[in-house]
Design a protein around this motif. Structure first.
Motif, short mmCIF file in Angstrom:
data_model
loop_
_atom_site.label_atom_id
_atom_site.label_comp_id
_atom_site.label_asym_id
_atom_site.label_seq_id
_atom_site.Cartn_x
_atom_site.Cartn_y
_atom_site.Cartn_z
N SER A 209 33.80 37.99 35.75
CA SER A 209 33.54 39.41 36.29
C SER A 209 33.37 39.45 37.67
CB SER A 209 32.30 39.98 35.68
OG SER A 209 31.26 39.42 36.06
N PRO B 230 34.20 39.62 41.73
CA PRO B 230 35.75 39.96 42.36
C PRO B 230 36.68 38.66 42.65
CG PRO B 230 33.80 41.09 43.30
CD PRO B 230 33.04 40.16 42.33
N PRO C 169 32.24 45.73 40.55
CA PRO C 169 31.78 44.40 40.44
C PRO C 169 31.14 43.68 41.69
CG PRO C 169 33.91 44.80 39.46
CD PRO C 169 33.54 46.15 40.37
N HIS D 125 39.45 42.93 40.14
CA HIS D 125 38.28 43.02 39.43
C HIS D 125 38.25 42.47 38.01
CE1 HIS D 125 38.31 46.37 42.61
NE2 HIS D 125 37.25 45.44 43.17
#
Length: 417
Positions: free
Chosen positions: A31, A33, A60, A417
């Motif tokens: 999750s 970046p 995120p 993302h």
């Protein structure tokens, strides 16, 4: 988990060490970046600073804002630095250094680390003398201490010794600059002989003269009555006029961080031939670069801006139109340093901002279009004895073309993302 990261970049005969130690890193998560940096140019890009805004990082990236972070692709770990660009006590930009082959690409996951150690490669300061004696208008003794901001005292006189090397200074691991904090408002160059920070040792009480060659380097530019290198001035009566009669002049150290430093100089109530204006100029420098970025904003009766390069006996060089993109340059190279060895100087400008290229008695000039409320340009000095060892006009031209490519074809950043 402990890991270490150490890389040596070599560019233009200069070796520069950038090291970071990362400990206690958290495992990467899908999750987090993913940041991809692409080089659109057919030229290798070495040790170049990339900026990614918090907005680009998206939701995120919010939990990582202000935390110790690294960029990790499984093979290489790159330390990141947060920067609070607007000084609202909230970091808003992530900085990190990358190197890419021609037309190359690299992707990283941004993740948190318990601790990072990032080498400090830029610095800015304004040193004011304290505990001094003042006799016949000159301060002696005492010591210099760094201040974050200061307005020029009304009783200040040129050469009175109140400020360390006469004003603020900023530097990277390539070169250092200073600005005369008085009605001259002119930029000078401190050449350095090693890729390391030098300003903390320059100009201190009882220190050797910076006009004489020292192990760290020296003041290498003879400015005289000119506008030095890249100084902001106004175009009046077909010549460059210094910003010399402001009601109030203030210097602030906005940033002094490992990868980026910036000095702000504000002029309140400058009176030009068009009337009165308030002027703000910021001088920023990144790690691994000799270029200073100048960003100008103004309000009131706007003057016509001009910048340029002090005229010595060296021939003027111009970039021409062989490269696509908005940026162009004027430059000089020759035995024009304070000790008459090789020194190259350059100003990069946007074509759309410029009215004409000309000269006056003391300067090669880049004259901007009238009434520009904002302006951006770059300048740089390259000394023969400096970290890049630019020892000939041909080497200097190669360097200029490389820097021009970097401006006209900036690295591309994509965040997923």
């Amino acid at each position: 988990m402990k890991s270490s990261f150490q890389t040596r970049w070599t560019f233009c005969a200069a070796s520069l060490l950038l090291s970071a130690v990362v400990t206690g890193c958290q495992p990467s998560v899908e999750s987090a970046p993913q940041i991809t940096i692409s080089n659109p140019s057919p030229t290798e890009r070495r040790d170049e600073i990339v900026r990614v805004s918090v907005t680009e990082l998206g939701e995120p990236g919010q939990p990582l804002r202000g935390a110790a972070v690294v960029l990790d692709n499984g093979r290489k770990i790159v330390p990141g630095q947060w920067l609070d660009e607007d000084l609202d006590s909230q970091p808003d930009t992530l900085l990190f250094s990358v190197s890419l082959e021609a037309n190359g690409k690299a992707s990283y996951r941004l993740r948190e680390a318990d601790k990072i150690s990032l080498q400090t490669r830029t610095y800015a300061e304004l040193g004011k003398r304290y505990d001094a004696q003042r006799q016949d208008g000159v301060y002696t003794g005492g010591s210099f201490k760094a201040v974050e901001a200061m307005t020029l005292p009304e009783q200040h006189e040129i050469g009175d010794g109140l400020f360390k090397y006469e004003g603020p200074g900023w530097e990277s691991d390539k070169v250092a600059y200073r600005l005369y904090f008085d009605k001259r408002n002119v930029i000078d160059i401190f050449g350095k002989r090693q890729p390391e920070l030098t300003l903390p040792q320059v100009g201190n009480v009882d220190a050797p003269s910076y006009h004489e060659l020292q192990p760290w380097g020296m003041d290498i530019l003879k400015t005289g009555p000119s506008i030095g290198l890249g100084s902001l001035a106004v175009y009046q009566d077909k010549r460059a006029r210094r910003i010399d009669n402001s009601e109030q002049m203030t210097v602030s150290i906005r940033h002094s961080t490992p990868l980026y430093s910036e000095v702000e100089v504000s002029h309140q109530g400058f009176v030009g031939e068009t009337g009165q204006a308030d002027i703000d100029a910021r001088y920023g420098i990144e790690a691994g670069s000799a270029l200073t970025q100048v960003t100008v904003s103004a309000e009131g009766e706007l003057p016509q801006w001009v910048t340029g390069i002090v005229k010595h006996e060296s021939q003027l060089m111009q970039s021409g139109d062989h490269q696509a993109g908005p940026w162009r340059y004027i430059a000089t190279y020759g035995d024009q340093s304070y000790i008459n060895d090789g020194l190259g100087m350059v100003v990069f400008y946007r074509q759309t901002d410029v009215q004409t290229l000309t000269q006056d008695e003391h300067n090669h000039l880049v004259v901007m279009k009238p009434s520009l409320q904002t302006l951006e340009y770059y300048f740089g000095g390259y000394w023969q004895q400096g970290p890049d060892a630019i020892g000939s006009k041909a080497q200097f031209q190669d360097m200029l073309e490389h820097e021009l490519i970097k401006l006209n074809q900036p690295l591309l950043v994509q965040v997923e993302h």
